[in-house]
Design a protein around this motif. Structure first.
Motif, PDB file in Angstrom:
ATOM      1  N   ILE A 273       0.780  -1.188   0.134  1.00 17.15           N
ATOM      2  CA  ILE A 273       0.109  -0.176   0.083  1.00 17.15           C
ATOM      3  C   ILE A 273       0.828   1.173  -0.092  1.00 17.15           C
ATOM      4  CG2 ILE A 273      -1.634   1.446   1.344  1.00 17.15           C
ATOM      5  CD1 ILE A 273      -3.040  -1.407   2.078  1.00 17.15           C
ATOM      6  N   SER A 274       1.725   1.140   0.779  1.00 16.08           N
ATOM      7  CA  SER A 274       2.744   2.153   0.870  1.00 16.08           C
ATOM      8  C   SER A 274       3.407   2.735  -0.497  1.00 16.08           C
ATOM      9  CB  SER A 274       3.927   2.158   1.921  1.00 16.08           C
ATOM     10  OG  SER A 274       3.288   2.115   3.282  1.00 16.08           O
ATOM     11  N   ILE A 275       4.023   1.679  -1.397  1.00 14.75           N
ATOM     12  CA  ILE A 275       4.521   1.510  -2.367  1.00 14.75           C
ATOM     13  C   ILE A 275       3.498   2.417  -3.505  1.00 14.75           C
ATOM     14  CG2 ILE A 275       5.453   0.415  -4.293  1.00 14.75           C
ATOM     15  CD1 ILE A 275       6.758  -1.483  -2.358  1.00 14.75           C
ATOM     16  N   TRP A 276       2.424   1.835  -3.531  1.00 16.92           N
ATOM     17  CA  TRP A 276       1.314   2.267  -4.330  1.00 16.92           C
ATOM     18  C   TRP A 276       1.003   3.826  -4.309  1.00 16.92           C
ATOM     19  CZ3 TRP A 276      -2.613  -2.364  -4.446  1.00 16.92           C
ATOM     20  CH2 TRP A 276      -2.037  -3.324  -5.290  1.00 16.92           C
ATOM     21  N   LEU A 277       0.802   3.888  -2.835  1.00 21.50           N
ATOM     22  CA  LEU A 277       0.558   5.293  -2.627  1.00 21.50           C
ATOM     23  C   LEU A 277       1.662   6.444  -3.083  1.00 21.50           C
ATOM     24  CD1 LEU A 277      -1.234   7.587  -1.346  1.00 21.50           C
ATOM     25  CD2 LEU A 277       0.126   7.144   0.848  1.00 21.50           C
ATOM     26  N   ILE A 278       2.894   6.069  -2.701  1.00 19.21           N
ATOM     27  CA  ILE A 278       3.758   7.049  -3.111  1.00 19.21           C
ATOM     28  C   ILE A 278       4.157   6.995  -4.558  1.00 19.21           C
ATOM     29  CG2 ILE A 278       6.501   7.319  -3.162  1.00 19.21           C
ATOM     30  CD1 ILE A 278       4.735   8.067  -0.343  1.00 19.21           C
ATOM     31  N   GLY A 279       3.778   5.860  -5.343  1.00 21.38           N
ATOM     32  CA  GLY A 279       4.055   5.835  -6.931  1.00 21.38           C
ATOM     33  C   GLY A 279       2.927   6.520  -7.394  1.00 21.38           C
ATOM     34  N   GLY A 280       1.704   6.450  -6.841  1.00 24.24           N
ATOM     35  CA  GLY A 280       0.583   7.109  -7.450  1.00 24.24           C
ATOM     36  C   GLY A 280       0.719   8.712  -7.273  1.00 24.24           C
ATOM     37  N   LEU A 281       1.388   9.217  -6.213  1.00 26.87           N
ATOM     38  CA  LEU A 281       1.575  10.539  -5.817  1.00 26.87           C
ATOM     39  C   LEU A 281       2.605  11.052  -6.961  1.00 26.87           C
ATOM     40  CD1 LEU A 281       1.540  10.866  -2.147  1.00 26.87           C
ATOM     41  CD2 LEU A 281      -0.165  11.772  -3.681  1.00 26.87           C
ATOM     42  N   GLN A 282       3.524  10.262  -7.202  1.00 24.70           N
ATOM     43  CA  GLN A 282       4.672  10.470  -8.265  1.00 24.70           C
ATOM     44  C   GLN A 282       3.856  10.766  -9.453  1.00 24.70           C
ATOM     45  OE1 GLN A 282       7.596   7.558  -7.316  1.00 24.70           O
ATOM     46  NE2 GLN A 282       8.868   8.980  -6.195  1.00 24.70           N
ATOM     47  N   LEU A 283       3.216   9.862  -9.941  1.00 23.42           N
ATOM     48  CA  LEU A 283       2.823   9.848 -11.354  1.00 23.42           C
ATOM     49  C   LEU A 283       1.926  11.074 -11.484  1.00 23.42           C
ATOM     50  CD1 LEU A 283       1.948   6.008 -11.796  1.00 23.42           C
ATOM     51  CD2 LEU A 283       3.711   7.471 -13.086  1.00 23.42           C
ATOM     52  N   LEU A 284       0.983  11.419 -10.441  1.00 28.01           N
ATOM     53  CA  LEU A 284       0.108  12.246 -10.470  1.00 28.01           C
ATOM     54  C   LEU A 284       0.899  13.725 -10.619  1.00 28.01           C
ATOM     55  CD1 LEU A 284      -2.706  13.654 -10.064  1.00 28.01           C
ATOM     56  CD2 LEU A 284      -2.093  13.896  -7.582  1.00 28.01           C
ATOM     57  N   GLY A 285       2.016  13.836  -9.836  1.00 26.01           N
ATOM     58  CA  GLY A 285       2.911  15.253  -9.944  1.00 26.01           C
ATOM     59  C   GLY A 285       3.566  15.166 -11.249  1.00 26.01           C
ATOM     60  N   ILE A 286       3.988  14.229 -11.745  1.00 29.11           N
ATOM     61  CA  ILE A 286       4.646  14.074 -13.245  1.00 29.11           C
ATOM     62  C   ILE A 286       3.639  14.442 -14.471  1.00 29.11           C
ATOM     63  CG2 ILE A 286       5.874  12.762 -14.915  1.00 29.11           C
ATOM     64  CD1 ILE A 286       6.995  11.049 -12.837  1.00 29.11           C
ATOM     65  N   GLY A 287       2.236  13.887 -14.016  1.00 27.09           N
ATOM     66  CA  GLY A 287       1.347  14.089 -14.953  1.00 27.09           C
ATOM     67  C   GLY A 287       1.032  15.563 -15.088  1.00 27.09           C
ATOM     68  N   LEU A 288       0.826  16.364 -13.910  1.00 26.07           N
ATOM     69  CA  LEU A 288       0.657  17.569 -13.514  1.00 26.07           C
ATOM     70  C   LEU A 288       1.873  18.592 -14.460  1.00 26.07           C
ATOM     71  CD1 LEU A 288      -1.061  18.456 -10.482  1.00 26.07           C
ATOM     72  CD2 LEU A 288      -1.998  19.073 -12.296  1.00 26.07           C
TER      73      LEU A 288
END
Length: 331
Positions: A273-288
């Motif tokens: 869950i921690s990996i997915w959370l951090i990964g999702g935040l990173q992808l969101l930031g890169i997308g923006l």
């Protein structure tokens, strides 16, 4: 008193189903205003065909009204660019320009009131919906939320206003100084800062045809408006990242404490869950970041916003004329 030369700009895309009714209603309104001495006899209707694939342009050419003029764009450039093309074509000829969509869901009876407000000294007059009863609950809620969110992040929008507005020639010349390619006129026009007023009206339901703004387009339009005027989304991601670091640090201290106390147990679920959370935040930031970089990419190329195939407004029926980079009318 000198009454104003008024041009009503109507962007069109595949509007053959509603165009006959639109021509009749606007034509009758303009004739009445001319007879009443409210507007100059030279006033006209300017339809901008945004690369329609149906008989929109043919219907305009066969119109019985002499004051019906047209701009035919070479391809579909989008509603905002088509509207901008009409505004820029009219800015050097008309005293004031009124923009309205071809489906006439906006009440044309508000147009004389707009002209009255203009005659009182207002350079911009916004058509504002008095209520949203014709919208679905979802559309009404999301629209109001959008306007409030935009105002919260510092974007000055007129609530419940779309693209039904009057702009003076002076206001249009000021608008032409804004050179961005990603047009969001609802945000740009209030930036001009000239004296303005509002006219309230009730929006009608569309009689025939389909809306040119389905949910997907509305979401894209809203996101374009946000990213074109504010860096708040990137700052929000930065704040989320900072909070994640703080929470991760706290979780790390907790884990170390548990280890020293001998209470640790292996936990696969919490790790994933921690990996997915951090990964999702990173992808969101890169997308923006990518969204903003994409807008920069579009802006620096300085491509024309549109190209005009046929111009029946400025009496230059020229095929494929040259177009200024900022999308102004051809000379």
């Amino acid at each position: 008193m000198d009454y104003p030369y008024v041009t009503i700009v109507i962007p069109c895309y595949n509007e053959e189903d509603v165009l006959e009714d639109t021509l009749q209603q606007l034509g009758q309104l303009l004739e009445n205003m001319i007879e009443d001495g409210m507007v100059a006899p030279a006033s006209d209707l300017l339809f901008v065909d945004d690369g329609s694939k149906d008989n929109t342009w043919d219907i305009l050419e066969m119109s019985k009204y002499s004051f019906v003029k047209g701009l035919k764009l070479t391809r579909n450039s989008g509603h905002q660019n088509a509207l901008y093309a009409g505004l820029m074509a009219a800015k050097d000829q008309a005293d004031c320009v009124i923009s309205i969509d071809a489906d006439l869901q906006d009440d044309i009876n508000a147009i004389p009131k707009m002209i009255e407000k203009y005659m009182l000294g207002n350079e911009i007059v916004y058509g504002v919906r008095s209520k949203r009863d014709t919208d679905t609950f979802f559309k009404r809620t999301t629209a109001l939320g959008f306007y409030r969110f935009m105002n919260k992040i510092g974007i000055d929008l007129v609530e419940n206003h779309a693209d039904f507005r009057l702009m003076s020639s002076r206001a249009l010349h000021e608008l032409s100084n804004y050179k961005e390619q990603n047009l969001f006129l609802r945000g740009l026009v209030p930036l001009i800062g000239l004296p303005s007023s509002t006219v309230a009206y009730e929006r009608k339901e569309r009689k025939v045809g389909e809306s040119k703004y389905p949910l997907k387009k509305m979401l894209s339009f809203a996101f374009d408006g946000i990213t074109s005027f504010s860096v708040a989304p990137i700052r929000l991601v930065t704040i989320i990242g900072l909070l994640s670091v703080i929470l991760s640090s706290a979780a790390g201290l907790y884990a170390l404490t548990q280890k020293f106390l001998g209470h640790t147990e292996s936990g696969w679920t919490s790790l994933i869950i921690s990996i997915w959370l951090i990964g999702g935040l990173q992808l969101l930031g890169i997308g923006l970041l990518g969204e903003y970089i994409g807008k920069i990419f579009t802006e620096v190329k300085r491509r024309p916003k549109y190209a005009i195939e046929i111009d029946k407004y400025t009496k230059k029926n020229t095929v494929f004329p040259s177009v200024h980079l900022e999308g102004t009318r051809n000379d």
